[in-house]
Write a protein that holds these residues in place. Structure first.
Motif, PDB file in Angstrom:
ATOM      1  N   TRP A  26       0.816  -1.216   0.000  1.00  0.00           N
ATOM      2  CA  TRP A  26       0.000   0.000   0.000  1.00  0.00           C
ATOM      3  C   TRP A  26       0.852   1.270   0.000  1.00  0.00           C
ATOM      4  O   TRP A  26       1.843   1.384   0.725  1.00  0.00           O
ATOM      5  N   CYS A  27       0.447   2.264  -0.784  1.00  0.00           N
ATOM      6  CA  CYS A  27       1.165   3.543  -0.901  1.00  0.00           C
ATOM      7  C   CYS A  27       1.128   4.280   0.435  1.00  0.00           C
ATOM      8  O   CYS A  27       0.213   4.092   1.238  1.00  0.00           O
ATOM      9  N   CYS A  30      -2.217   5.928   1.841  1.00  0.00           N
ATOM     10  CA  CYS A  30      -3.371   5.073   1.531  1.00  0.00           C
ATOM     11  C   CYS A  30      -4.105   4.739   2.827  1.00  0.00           C
ATOM     12  O   CYS A  30      -3.483   4.564   3.870  1.00  0.00           O
ATOM     13  N   THR A  32      -6.063   2.018   3.250  1.00  0.00           N
ATOM     14  CA  THR A  32      -6.398   0.588   3.369  1.00  0.00           C
ATOM     15  C   THR A  32      -5.773  -0.051   4.610  1.00  0.00           C
ATOM     16  O   THR A  32      -6.429  -0.818   5.319  1.00  0.00           O
ATOM     17  N   CYS A  61      -6.194  -3.150  -4.649  1.00  0.00           N
ATOM     18  CA  CYS A  61      -5.266  -2.824  -3.552  1.00  0.00           C
ATOM     19  C   CYS A  61      -5.832  -3.359  -2.246  1.00  0.00           C
ATOM     20  O   CYS A  61      -5.136  -4.018  -1.475  1.00  0.00           O
ATOM     21  N   ASN A 131     -12.708   3.570  -1.641  1.00  0.00           N
ATOM     22  CA  ASN A 131     -11.877   4.732  -1.964  1.00  0.00           C
ATOM     23  C   ASN A 131     -12.414   5.467  -3.190  1.00  0.00           C
ATOM     24  O   ASN A 131     -11.724   6.272  -3.797  1.00  0.00           O
ATOM     25  N   GLY A 135      -8.330   1.708  -7.516  1.00  0.00           N
ATOM     26  CA  GLY A 135      -6.981   2.128  -7.165  1.00  0.00           C
ATOM     27  C   GLY A 135      -5.922   1.353  -7.923  1.00  0.00           C
ATOM     28  O   GLY A 135      -5.074   1.928  -8.613  1.00  0.00           O
ATOM     29  N   CYS A 210      -7.614   7.248  -1.446  1.00  0.00           N
ATOM     30  CA  CYS A 210      -6.609   6.803  -2.403  1.00  0.00           C
ATOM     31  C   CYS A 210      -5.998   8.086  -2.951  1.00  0.00           C
ATOM     32  O   CYS A 210      -6.440   8.603  -3.970  1.00  0.00           O
ATOM     33  N   PRO A 211      -4.997   8.625  -2.218  1.00  0.00           N
ATOM     34  CA  PRO A 211      -4.435   9.912  -2.645  1.00  0.00           C
ATOM     35  C   PRO A 211      -3.791   9.825  -4.030  1.00  0.00           C
ATOM     36  O   PRO A 211      -3.811  10.800  -4.776  1.00  0.00           O
ATOM     37  N   ILE A 212      -3.282   8.652  -4.360  1.00  0.00           N
ATOM     38  CA  ILE A 212      -2.540   8.507  -5.614  1.00  0.00           C
ATOM     39  C   ILE A 212      -3.463   8.572  -6.824  1.00  0.00           C
ATOM     40  O   ILE A 212      -3.204   9.290  -7.782  1.00  0.00           O
ATOM     41  N   ASN A 213      -4.536   7.817  -6.764  1.00  0.00           N
ATOM     42  CA  ASN A 213      -5.353   7.694  -7.975  1.00  0.00           C
ATOM     43  C   ASN A 213      -6.722   8.364  -7.905  1.00  0.00           C
ATOM     44  O   ASN A 213      -7.428   8.429  -8.901  1.00  0.00           O
TER      45      ASN A 213
HETATM   46  S1  SF4 Z   1      -3.207   3.172  -5.438  1.00  0.00           S
HETATM   47 FE1  SF4 Z   1      -4.586   4.122  -3.994  1.00  0.00          FE
HETATM   48  S2  SF4 Z   1      -5.724   2.427  -3.065  1.00  0.00           S
HETATM   49 FE2  SF4 Z   1      -3.910   1.566  -4.066  1.00  0.00          FE
HETATM   50  S3  SF4 Z   1      -2.372   1.442  -2.442  1.00  0.00           S
HETATM   51 FE3  SF4 Z   1      -2.067   3.383  -3.528  1.00  0.00          FE
HETATM   52  S4  SF4 Z   1      -3.251   4.859  -2.378  1.00  0.00           S
HETATM   53 FE4  SF4 Z   1      -3.969   2.838  -1.754  1.00  0.00          FE
END
Ligand code: SF4
Ligand code: TPP
Ligand code: MG
Lengths: 278, 381
Positions: A26-27, A30, A32, A61, A131, A135, A210-213
């Motif tokens: 996990w990022c 995140c 999760t 994820c 999220n 993700g 999900c900050p990334i996506n």
């Molecule tokens: S992509 Fe989004 S949901 Fe997947 S691990 Fe990274 S932050 Fe979490």
């Protein structure tokens, strides 16, 4: 002076985590992992022997959850965690079967299984890390993405309307329904305990960033999402489920909404088929 | 409450015989979804499972049915589902999961003519290649083709035994004609029925590796709750069962998965031969088509043509070596099957291009008449 490296403190959940699989995927930022931890603490606090648990995940994820918990655990195919869990439960009803998976997994590709397991009152606990996005595959629109929100397949905004998950779960027959955010670890753990005690289909939606996506595309920094979870939520367990649409401007309603008694599928089956056969 | 084995003589159809075979083999869980012409398997087993303390569930579709039997299999139960073409297609992703997680289970496909909805009430053998290749990626599968209600009973037990022994899904590739025909079925005494159950692990639990094979290439399989804390994933994994995303791990896992079947083909492959020793023309067939093929051999022999029959009981894995060996000494092959040339291609692949190989088949809906075989012989040999 001789420096001695401080021995790291053991992780409080060490006995429930496959430590040989850490670090997890996990990022940073995140949500999760926090949801997962809350779920583990509920398992630990339940006092039920770990051998009586089984965790099933789909793909995503969040679906990696099953890979980190140190109980019999299954990382299945995309969308199919619930029918896999159904097979486990019906073949060995004494087990506590927890499904830990994502919103895309449980409500798009796996949506049909969700409503049918709820309708049957299958005695499993379904924890959905919502999220609002796919993700793992890089941020495509989900069945939970807010109207007009941006995703990699709806660059100008989502033309569709998302599900109200607690309402869907209730309408389908779930006997325990809750919604929390990943900030509410204590409440999640309590909800999971209640879900385990509820002899029927239990559903817990947990909002999680999900900050990334999702965050990045929708101009929402990780901390801002957490602030929304903190400031723009209202705990109201007797809420009207039809008013549970996710709209942080109006305030998102959280709570343990439904907790009722109804015979579970394995109880009904055994009463009708095994009792008479015996 | 009836016993697990209904010893005696019965007059039942193939689908019912299959369900009885499953119960006799020790099946304890069936997840199903209705579809003609396989519905009677599910209907009958739904009545019978409670007799033996087992469980039936009608799922919401075939994806769910197939997935449920994998979950149930990990509790230690022998499990089965039944379907026909459209449902078989839906099951395919999960078949791959069963293969790669080495989950024993039995899938009965009572074939009807396809593609798509096709001829729901009429038999065919058009899913034979799908049985081999239907899920993505490389894998080996075991598929057995019964030709009568008696064999629906007997071969279902064999299917369970092979699936338990090799920890792999096994297909029973039946068809509408066999599924719906009623004939005498003799069910033996329980003591005369050989059943095999998966190996259980021994030794210390903390050192246990889920996919560490014994000498036979197959790893013992614990059940949920036994205390082994297994992790089971469809991702490429190592011997412990943990995901490893590397070319080496993929190679190692695949070598073992394929080897588990390929190194045991002498144990797995079953054939039947009829007048093959002095044959010039080899008729290759399986399932219901082997019934008419026996007649075709007799008719050819009456005309002085030395025909013989190679009947495949297991269609997959394919008996490459046997076909190659026959190709050295016979004048040609005719494959009899209710499709437009699926197993015929396999025969050609093994026999090579120096020797003629023909198809006696059609697009589905009925058996292949022996006369079709005779006219191929007349025109070409
Ligand atoms: S992509 Fe989004 S949901 Fe997947 S691990 Fe990274 S932050 Fe979490
Ligand atoms: C049959 C199938 N279709 C598509 C995919 C690709 N895929 C992997 S994860 C995923 C979405 C996961 O989204 P979600 O369940 O919300 O999990 P998250 O990653 O957001 O936690 C998709 C579409 C797949 N693995 N299998
Ligand atoms: Mg998601």
């Amino acid at each position: 002076m001789k420096a001695t490296a401080a021995k790291p403190l053991p992780h409080p959940m060490e006995d429930l985590i496959r430590m040989d699989r850490i670090p997890h995927i996990w990022c940073s930022g995140c949500g999760t992992g926090s949801v997962f931890m809350a779920c583990l603490s509920a398992i630990k606090e339940s006092g039920i022997p770990y051998n009586e648990f089984s965790m099933v995940s789909g793909i995503g994820c969040s679906g990696r959850g099953a890979g980190y918990i140190n109980v019999d655990s299954f990382h299945t195919t995309h969308g199919r965690a619930i029918p896999f869990a159904t097979g486990i439960k019906m073949a060995k009803p004494d087990l506590n079967v927890i499904v830990f998976s994502g919103d895309g997994d449980l409500f798009a590709i796996g949506g049909n299984h969700f409503i049918h397991a709820a309708r049957r009152n299958m005695d499993i606990t379904v924890i959905c890390v919502n999220n609002l996005i796919y993700g793992m595959t890089g941020g495509q629109v989900a069945a939970t993405t807010p109207h007009k929100a941006k995703s990699s397949t709806t660059a100008a905004g989502n033309p569709e309307t998302p599900f109200n998950l607690p309402l869907l779960a209730y309408a389908s027959g779930a006997t325990f329904v809750a919604r929390w955010t990943m900030l509410h670890s204590r409440d999640i753990a309590d909800a999971v305990q209640m879900a385990l005690n509820n002899k029927g289909f239990s559903f817990i939606e947990v909002l999680s960033p999900c900050p990334i996506n999702y965050g990045r595309r929708n101009k929402e920094k990780a901390l801002e999402t957490l602030r929304l979870y903190h400031d723009n939520t209202i705990i109201k367990s007797n809420a009207d489920l039809s008013e549970l649409d996710i709209d942080f401007k109006r305030g998102v309603v959280l709570g343990n909404f439904i907790n009722k008694e109804k015979p579970s599928h394995d109880e009904q089956y055994s009463k009708i088929y095994h009792a008479e056969a015996g | 409450m009836k016993p697990a084995v209904l010893t005696g003589k019965h007059f039942i159809n193939g689908d019912v015989a299959c369900a009885e075979g499953a119960i006799a083999a020790g099946c304890k869980f069936f997840g199903g979804y209705p579809i003609t012409p396989a519905t009677e398997v599910a209907e009958h087993i739904s009545e019978r499972l409670p007799d033996v303390g087992g469980t039936f569930i009608q799922m919401e579709d075939e994806i769910a049915a197939m997935t449920s039997i994998l979950g149930a299999a990990w509790t230690g139960a022998k499990t089965m589902t039944s379907t026909s073409g459209p449902g078989f297609s839906l099951m395919m992703e999960t078949v791959g999961l069963a293969v790669v997680t080495e989950t024993p289970c039995v899938v009965v496909n009572v074939q009807r003519a396809g593609p798509s909805t096709g001829l729901p009430t009429q038999g065919a053998q058009g899913d034979m290649m799908q049985a081999k290749w239907g899920s993505h990626g490389d894998y080996e599968i075991i598929a057995i083709a019964p030709s009568s209600p008696q064999e629906m009973f007997d071969f279902t037990i064999i299917a369970f035994n092979l699936s338990e022994k090799y920890r792999t899904p096994v297909f029973i590739m039946s068809d509408e004609i066999v599924g719906h025909m009623s004939e005498k079925v003799v069910i033996p005494k329980p003591s005369k029925i050989k059943t095999i159950s998966r190996k259980k692990p021994k030794g210390p639990k903390n050192k246990f590796k889920l996919y560490k094979p014994d000498a036979d290439g197959v790893a013992p399989m614990p059940a949920i709750g036994d205390g082994y804390k297994v992790h089971v994933t469809g991702l490429t994994h190592d011997e412990i069962g943990y995901p490893v995303m590397s070319i080496e791990a993929q190679e190692e896992m695949m070598t073992r998965l394929l080897g588990k079947i390929r190194n045991n083909i002498d144990d797995i492959i079953m054939t039947e031969q009829y007048l093959l020793d002095d044959a010039d023309i080899v008729i290759v067939s399986y399932g219901v088509s082997s019934r008419t093929s026996y007649t075709a051999v007799d008719m050819a022999r009456e005309k002085g043509v030395k025909a013989g029959l190679l009947r495949l009981i297991t269609v997959w894995p394919f008996p490459d070596a046997l076909i190659k060996e026959l190709a050295q000494r016979v004048k040609g092959f005719i494959t009899v099957e209710i499709n437009l040339g699926q197993i015929c291609r396999e025969v050609q692949r093994c026999a090579g291009t120096d020797i003629p190989s023909y198809l006696a088949g059609h697009a589905g809906g009925a058996v292949v008449p022996p006369e079709d075989v005779l006219s191929i012989i007349k025109e070409n040999f």
